[in-house]
Design a protein around this motif. Structure first.
Motif, PDB file in Angstrom:
ATOM      1  N   PRO A  11     -91.803 -32.023  25.301  1.00 17.25           N
ATOM      2  CA  PRO A  11     -92.138 -30.620  25.041  1.00 17.25           C
ATOM      3  C   PRO A  11     -90.920 -29.717  25.178  1.00 17.25           C
ATOM      4  CG  PRO A  11     -93.796 -31.627  26.449  1.00 17.25           C
ATOM      5  CD  PRO A  11     -92.666 -32.620  26.328  1.00 17.25           C
ATOM      6  N   LYS A  12     -90.757 -28.814  24.215  1.00 16.36           N
ATOM      7  CA  LYS A  12     -89.602 -27.917  24.221  1.00 16.36           C
ATOM      8  C   LYS A  12     -89.555 -27.072  25.490  1.00 16.36           C
ATOM      9  CE  LYS A  12     -87.042 -24.984  21.004  1.00 16.36           C
ATOM     10  NZ  LYS A  12     -85.983 -25.968  20.765  1.00 16.36           N
ATOM     11  N   SER A  13     -90.712 -26.793  26.066  1.00 18.47           N
ATOM     12  CA  SER A  13     -90.755 -25.989  27.289  1.00 18.47           C
ATOM     13  C   SER A  13     -90.085 -26.687  28.463  1.00 18.47           C
ATOM     14  CB  SER A  13     -92.213 -25.670  27.653  1.00 18.47           C
ATOM     15  OG  SER A  13     -92.952 -26.862  27.845  1.00 18.47           O
ATOM     16  N   LEU A  14     -89.907 -28.006  28.375  1.00 15.58           N
ATOM     17  CA  LEU A  14     -89.273 -28.767  29.449  1.00 15.58           C
ATOM     18  C   LEU A  14     -87.781 -28.994  29.220  1.00 15.58           C
ATOM     19  CD1 LEU A  14     -91.850 -31.601  30.285  1.00 15.58           C
ATOM     20  CD2 LEU A  14     -91.106 -29.766  31.796  1.00 15.58           C
ATOM     21  N   SER A  15     -87.267 -28.603  28.059  1.00 17.29           N
ATOM     22  CA  SER A  15     -85.897 -28.963  27.706  1.00 17.29           C
ATOM     23  C   SER A  15     -84.876 -28.365  28.667  1.00 17.29           C
ATOM     24  CB  SER A  15     -85.584 -28.552  26.265  1.00 17.29           C
ATOM     25  OG  SER A  15     -85.730 -27.165  26.076  1.00 17.29           O
ATOM     26  N   ASP A  16     -85.102 -27.140  29.140  1.00 14.78           N
ATOM     27  CA  ASP A  16     -84.168 -26.500  30.061  1.00 14.78           C
ATOM     28  C   ASP A  16     -84.016 -27.339  31.325  1.00 14.78           C
ATOM     29  OD1 ASP A  16     -82.423 -24.525  30.948  1.00 14.78           O
ATOM     30  OD2 ASP A  16     -84.021 -23.354  31.877  1.00 14.78           O
ATOM     31  N   GLU A  17     -85.137 -27.731  31.921  1.00 15.95           N
ATOM     32  CA  GLU A  17     -85.118 -28.545  33.132  1.00 15.95           C
ATOM     33  C   GLU A  17     -84.552 -29.936  32.854  1.00 15.95           C
ATOM     34  OE1 GLU A  17     -88.270 -29.987  36.621  1.00 15.95           O
ATOM     35  OE2 GLU A  17     -88.932 -28.678  34.978  1.00 15.95           O
ATOM     36  N   PHE A  18     -84.840 -30.466  31.672  1.00 13.67           N
ATOM     37  CA  PHE A  18     -84.356 -31.787  31.305  1.00 13.67           C
ATOM     38  C   PHE A  18     -82.835 -31.796  31.161  1.00 13.67           C
ATOM     39  CE2 PHE A  18     -84.082 -35.337  28.052  1.00 13.67           C
ATOM     40  CZ  PHE A  18     -84.417 -36.346  28.942  1.00 13.67           C
ATOM     41  N   TYR A  19     -82.270 -30.723  30.583  1.00 13.16           N
ATOM     42  CA  TYR A  19     -80.822 -30.629  30.444  1.00 13.16           C
ATOM     43  C   TYR A  19     -80.136 -30.599  31.809  1.00 13.16           C
ATOM     44  CZ  TYR A  19     -81.312 -29.650  25.450  1.00 13.16           C
ATOM     45  OH  TYR A  19     -81.593 -29.739  24.113  1.00 13.16           O
ATOM     46  N   VAL A  20     -80.765 -29.949  32.787  1.00  7.92           N
ATOM     47  CA  VAL A  20     -80.205 -29.924  34.141  1.00  7.92           C
ATOM     48  C   VAL A  20     -80.095 -31.353  34.677  1.00  7.92           C
ATOM     49  CG1 VAL A  20     -80.570 -29.171  36.516  1.00  7.92           C
ATOM     50  CG2 VAL A  20     -81.040 -27.601  34.625  1.00  7.92           C
ATOM     51  N   LEU A  21     -81.149 -32.139  34.472  1.00  4.98           N
ATOM     52  CA  LEU A  21     -81.124 -33.539  34.901  1.00  4.98           C
ATOM     53  C   LEU A  21     -80.000 -34.301  34.208  1.00  4.98           C
ATOM     54  CD1 LEU A  21     -82.350 -36.080  36.274  1.00  4.98           C
ATOM     55  CD2 LEU A  21     -83.803 -36.321  34.234  1.00  4.98           C
ATOM     56  N   LEU A  22     -79.855 -34.133  32.894  1.00  5.44           N
ATOM     57  CA  LEU A  22     -78.825 -34.857  32.149  1.00  5.44           C
ATOM     58  C   LEU A  22     -77.429 -34.475  32.626  1.00  5.44           C
ATOM     59  CD1 LEU A  22     -80.262 -34.744  28.510  1.00  5.44           C
ATOM     60  CD2 LEU A  22     -80.516 -36.540  30.231  1.00  5.44           C
ATOM     61  N   ASP A  23     -77.245 -33.191  32.951  1.00  5.27           N
ATOM     62  CA  ASP A  23     -75.946 -32.758  33.482  1.00  5.27           C
ATOM     63  C   ASP A  23     -75.677 -33.389  34.837  1.00  5.27           C
ATOM     64  OD1 ASP A  23     -75.384 -31.216  31.264  1.00  5.27           O
ATOM     65  OD2 ASP A  23     -76.200 -29.376  32.135  1.00  5.27           O
ATOM     66  N   GLU A  24     -76.703 -33.458  35.676  1.00  3.64           N
ATOM     67  CA  GLU A  24     -76.544 -34.062  36.995  1.00  3.64           C
ATOM     68  C   GLU A  24     -76.225 -35.555  36.896  1.00  3.64           C
ATOM     69  OE1 GLU A  24     -80.208 -33.185  38.946  1.00  3.64           O
ATOM     70  OE2 GLU A  24     -79.617 -31.137  39.505  1.00  3.64           O
ATOM     71  N   LEU A  25     -76.814 -36.230  35.921  1.00  3.41           N
ATOM     72  CA  LEU A  25     -76.588 -37.657  35.745  1.00  3.41           C
ATOM     73  C   LEU A  25     -75.222 -37.956  35.136  1.00  3.41           C
ATOM     74  CD1 LEU A  25     -80.063 -38.860  34.374  1.00  3.41           C
ATOM     75  CD2 LEU A  25     -79.166 -39.093  36.698  1.00  3.41           C
ATOM     76  N   GLN A  26     -74.590 -36.943  34.551  1.00  3.07           N
ATOM     77  CA  GLN A  26     -73.287 -37.104  33.886  1.00  3.07           C
ATOM     78  C   GLN A  26     -73.348 -38.227  32.843  1.00  3.07           C
ATOM     79  OE1 GLN A  26     -70.442 -37.512  37.175  1.00  3.07           O
ATOM     80  NE2 GLN A  26     -70.030 -35.337  37.044  1.00  3.07           N
ATOM     81  N   CYS A  27     -74.283 -38.040  31.913  1.00  2.60           N
ATOM     82  CA  CYS A  27     -74.413 -38.985  30.804  1.00  2.60           C
ATOM     83  C   CYS A  27     -73.142 -38.958  29.951  1.00  2.60           C
ATOM     84  CB  CYS A  27     -75.615 -38.622  29.939  1.00  2.60           C
ATOM     85  SG  CYS A  27     -77.172 -38.556  30.852  1.00  2.60           S
ATOM     86  N   ALA A  28     -72.928 -40.036  29.199  1.00  3.00           N
ATOM     87  CA  ALA A  28     -71.775 -40.051  28.300  1.00  3.00           C
ATOM     88  C   ALA A  28     -71.862 -38.907  27.298  1.00  3.00           C
ATOM     89  CB  ALA A  28     -71.703 -41.386  27.577  1.00  3.00           C
ATOM     90  N   GLY A  29     -73.069 -38.519  26.942  1.00  3.83           N
ATOM     91  CA  GLY A  29     -73.265 -37.378  26.050  1.00  3.83           C
ATOM     92  C   GLY A  29     -74.709 -37.250  25.638  1.00  3.83           C
ATOM     93  N   TYR A  30     -75.044 -36.096  25.107  1.00  7.99           N
ATOM     94  CA  TYR A  30     -76.383 -35.894  24.563  1.00  7.99           C
ATOM     95  C   TYR A  30     -76.352 -34.731  23.588  1.00  7.99           C
ATOM     96  CZ  TYR A  30     -76.807 -32.050  27.980  1.00  7.99           C
ATOM     97  OH  TYR A  30     -76.611 -30.904  28.719  1.00  7.99           O
ATOM     98  N   TYR A  31     -77.281 -34.716  22.683  1.00  9.75           N
ATOM     99  CA  TYR A  31     -77.421 -33.582  21.777  1.00  9.75           C
ATOM    100  C   TYR A  31     -78.873 -33.480  21.340  1.00  9.75           C
ATOM    101  CZ  TYR A  31     -77.415 -36.911  17.847  1.00  9.75           C
ATOM    102  OH  TYR A  31     -77.694 -37.932  16.989  1.00  9.75           O
ATOM    103  N   GLU A  32     -79.257 -32.281  20.956  1.00 10.27           N
ATOM    104  CA  GLU A  32     -80.613 -32.019  20.487  1.00 10.27           C
ATOM    105  C   GLU A  32     -80.601 -31.935  18.975  1.00 10.27           C
ATOM    106  OE1 GLU A  32     -84.279 -28.807  21.202  1.00 10.27           O
ATOM    107  OE2 GLU A  32     -82.295 -28.456  22.069  1.00 10.27           O
ATOM    108  N   ILE A  33     -81.569 -32.565  18.339  1.00  8.86           N
ATOM    109  CA  ILE A  33     -81.714 -32.464  16.890  1.00  8.86           C
ATOM    110  C   ILE A  33     -82.560 -31.232  16.610  1.00  8.86           C
ATOM    111  CG2 ILE A  33     -82.599 -33.564  14.799  1.00  8.86           C
ATOM    112  CD1 ILE A  33     -82.080 -36.242  16.105  1.00  8.86           C
ATOM    113  N   LEU A  34     -81.902 -30.204  16.129  1.00  8.25           N
ATOM    114  CA  LEU A  34     -82.569 -28.929  15.897  1.00  8.25           C
ATOM    115  C   LEU A  34     -82.832 -28.757  14.413  1.00  8.25           C
ATOM    116  CD1 LEU A  34     -80.164 -27.383  18.346  1.00  8.25           C
ATOM    117  CD2 LEU A  34     -82.605 -27.070  18.629  1.00  8.25           C
ATOM    118  N   PHE A  35     -83.923 -28.112  14.106  1.00  4.19           N
ATOM    119  CA  PHE A  35     -84.354 -27.994  12.718  1.00  4.19           C
ATOM    120  C   PHE A  35     -84.092 -26.596  12.186  1.00  4.19           C
ATOM    121  CE2 PHE A  35     -86.538 -32.005  12.414  1.00  4.19           C
ATOM    122  CZ  PHE A  35     -86.809 -32.310  13.742  1.00  4.19           C
TER     123      PHE A  35
END
Length: 310
Positions: A11-35
């Motif tokens: 759900p898009k409403s969770l994306s803000d919180e989800f990005y915080v998690l991804l930043d904390e995990l220090q993933c190699a990278g991520y991006y959102e497919i926006l329309f």
């Protein structure tokens, strides 16, 4: 070298919180497919899509990070999200986003152009008369220009420069990502820019993208791997500070933001249900005036001036 690609829909409403998690995990990278906003709407779709698609890249052996992502989705979006994974080679990892990234305009004058299309005749025709090109290879650093927050800032900077004729000599870009906002600032007349990001890949991407663009020798650009506590934000004076960062990060660093040596901020990355709370924080820690605010798909831009004291 192999990477693991996670295809996540949540759900898009969770994306803000989800990005915080991804930043904390220090993933190699991520991006959102926006329309594209003009794309056909899904059945029963409201103003914005209910769900969003995110691609996440991990080292192939980072099983614990993948597990934490799956646990987050299970707890917060059980039944309304899905995730699938696959192993990919480095080339696939680097090329994956190109399928979705084409030239597009922002505001009245700016054009965001992928670096791999900068010499294409059709691309040159897009901006040769009056457009201002921003050449970007985002890789997996945040800042393709597609996200509402990035568009809101660039559109507003375009308006300040071309319509209101406001001169900004110096600026800092806090959380620079791909460097797209720093490049936009320089293309719109800012002479001295200091950028920072906690992600070393973002710092590399920002510098690489800067070199893809042409600027007068008088323009100075510096980018560092750092958090908001960087002393350069305090020791040097800036006409403007830009922070396109989530509410969670901004609120956690409000004391550092209050110390930034500028009289004016442009914030984005604030969702609608956090906007009033963030304004309250600004009034408490950085007393001042809200000069401008605008909402797009539940994301906000805020132009905030510090109260003059003394």
């Amino acid at each position: 070298m192999e990477y693991k690609e996670l295809k996540v829909n949540l759900p898009k409403s969770l994306s803000d919180e989800f990005y915080v998690l991804l930043d904390e995990l220090q993933c190699a990278g991520y991006y959102e497919i926006l329309f594209d906003g003009e794309a056909p709407k899904e059945e029963n779709q409201g103003l914005i899509r209910d769900n969003t698609n995110i691609r996440i890249y991990l080292q192939s052996d980072e099983l614990e990070k993948e597990l934490k992502i799956r646990i987050f989705l299970k707890i917060h979006a059980n039944g309304s999200s899905f995730v699938e994974s696959r192993l990919i080679e480095t080339r696939d990892y680097e090329e994956a986003y190109k399928e979705y990234y084409k030239p597009f305009p922002i505001g009245k004058n700016l054009w965001v152009i992928p670096t791999w299309e900068k010499e294409e005749p059709k691309t040159l025709d897009l901006y040769k008369n009056s457009g201002v090109p921003i050449f970007i290879n985002p890789g997996v650093a945040f800042g393709t220009g597609h996200h509402e927050t990035t568009k809101l800032i660039l559109e507003y900077l375009d308006e300040l420069y071309f319509d209101k004729k406001i001169v900004i000599e110096s600026a800092c870009d806090i959380g620079t990502g791909s460097g797209i906002l720093s490049i936009g600032l320089a293309k719109l007349g800012v002479k001295r820019i200091f950028a920072l990001d906690i992600d070393p890949n973002a710092v590399k991407a920002a510098w690489s993208n800067w070199l893809e663009n042409d600027f007068p020798k008088s323009i100075q650009f510096r980018v560092e791997e750092s958090g908001i506590e960087n002393p350069n934000l305090v020791d040097r004076t800036y006409d403007l500070a830009i922070a396109n960062i989530t509410f969670a990060v901004l609120s956690q660093n409000i004391h550092h933001l209050a110390s930034v040596n500028t009289k004016r901020f442009i914030f984005s990355g604030i969702v609608s249900d956090k906007k009033n709370q963030f304004v309250d924080l600004l009034n408490t820690y950085i007393p001042g005036t809200l000069n401008h605010s605008k909402e797009w798909n539940e994301w906000w831009i805020l132009d905030w001036s510090k109260k003059v004291t003394g």
